[in-house]
Design an enzyme around this catalytic site. Structure first.
Site, short mmCIF file in Angstrom:
data_model
loop_
_atom_site.label_atom_id
_atom_site.label_comp_id
_atom_site.label_asym_id
_atom_site.label_seq_id
_atom_site.Cartn_x
_atom_site.Cartn_y
_atom_site.Cartn_z
CD GLU A 79 58.75 54.45 58.79
OE1 GLU A 79 59.85 55.05 58.66
OE2 GLU A 79 58.43 53.46 58.11
NE ARG A 89 55.57 52.86 44.05
CZ ARG A 89 54.75 51.81 44.13
NH1 ARG A 89 54.26 51.25 43.05
NH2 ARG A 89 54.43 51.30 45.31
CB CYS A 142 52.45 55.84 55.52
SG CYS A 142 51.24 54.51 55.41
CG HIS A 166 55.33 51.71 57.21
ND1 HIS A 166 56.07 52.83 56.95
CD2 HIS A 166 54.22 51.80 56.41
CE1 HIS A 166 55.44 53.58 56.04
NE2 HIS A 166 54.32 52.97 55.69
N1 PCA Z 1 50.33 52.33 53.55
C1 PCA Z 1 50.56 53.42 52.62
C2 PCA Z 1 49.38 54.34 52.79
C3 PCA Z 1 48.35 53.57 53.52
C4 PCA Z 1 49.06 52.38 54.03
O1 PCA Z 1 48.59 51.53 54.78
C5 PCA Z 1 51.93 54.08 52.79
O2 PCA Z 1 52.88 53.41 53.25
O3 PCA Z 1 52.09 55.25 52.46
#
Ligand code: PCA
Length: 214
Positions: A79, A89, A142, A166
């Site tokens: 990111e 959501r 996240c 991610h």
């Molecule tokens: N993914 C979520 C929150 C926790 C996770 O593992 C997100 O992308 O916000």
């Protein structure tokens, strides 16, 4: 010895596992001579950041990388940016569902990761695993933890590097979800290892495009 904190999240929503923590907990304890400290963080607004900052103050790491699940993505995404906004959501694991709320009342609108994001994405691809730079970490927990981490680093003028990665679903999560992408857990572990190796060894990011049209 450099110190790295790497975090994964607990399962949230309808999922029974979270590949971020499954992968993080399998990482080696040392990478490129740096000590790797692995922590599971609750998928909860604010509490996630509070727990992370407590750990940072205890361990004094040089680098902090948070990892989360991005169900539906094909590749490991490094990111670039976190925004000062929560818009959930679904409820988090303690039933909070903030809508259009600022994360830090007096914080910047956004912070950029100060990790070598492009070098990290390239290194993972060179290891044979799909990866790219992403320009949105979403508006759920996240993005929230990434923003909280970078706000803390910037506000306190710390010489620390921080950012977020991610990871896709793993295959066992999509057996009943047709046409949803996944990545083998071992590949995620390898990808994260390569990302950490790069964060530890590369000071200045490479100047190559990782731009996306969408
Ligand atoms: N993914 C979520 C929150 C926790 C996770 O593992 C997100 O992308 O916000």
């Amino acid at each position: 010895m450099k110190r790295v904190i790497i975090t994964g999240f607990d399962p949230f929503g309808k999922d029974e596992i979270n590949p971020s923590w499954e992968a993080v907990k399998r990482l080696p304890d040392e990478i490129e001579g740096a000590k790797i400290e692995k922590i599971e963080i609750p998928t909860v607004f604010h509490k996630s950041v509070e727990e992370l900052i407590q750990k940072i103050e205890l361990s004094a790491p040089d680098i902090v990388i948070c990892v989360g699940q991005a169900g539906g993505r094909f590749d490991i995404t490094i990111e670039r940016v976190a925004i000062n906004l929560d818009d959930a959501r679904i409820p988090d694991n303690e039933n909070n569902q903030p809508i259009d709320k600022k994360i830090a009342e007096k914080g910047e609108s956004a912070y950029f990761s100060n990790l070598p994001i492009k070098a990290m994405a390239r290194k993972i691809r060179e290891g044979g695993i799909p990866a790219s730079v992403s320009n949105t970490a979403g508006t759920f927990v996240c993005n929230h933890i990434m923003y909280g981490l970078l706000h803390y680093i910037n506000k306190n003028d710390l010489a620390k590097r921080g950012g977020f990665i991610h990871v896709p679903y793993i295959p066992s999560q999509v057996t009943n979800k047709p046409n949803v992408p996944s990545m083998a857990l071992d590949d995620i572990v390898t990808g994260l290892t390569l990302a950490i190796r790069t964060a530890v060894t590369v000071e200045k990011d490479i100047e190559v495009t990782e731009g996306k049209i969408f």
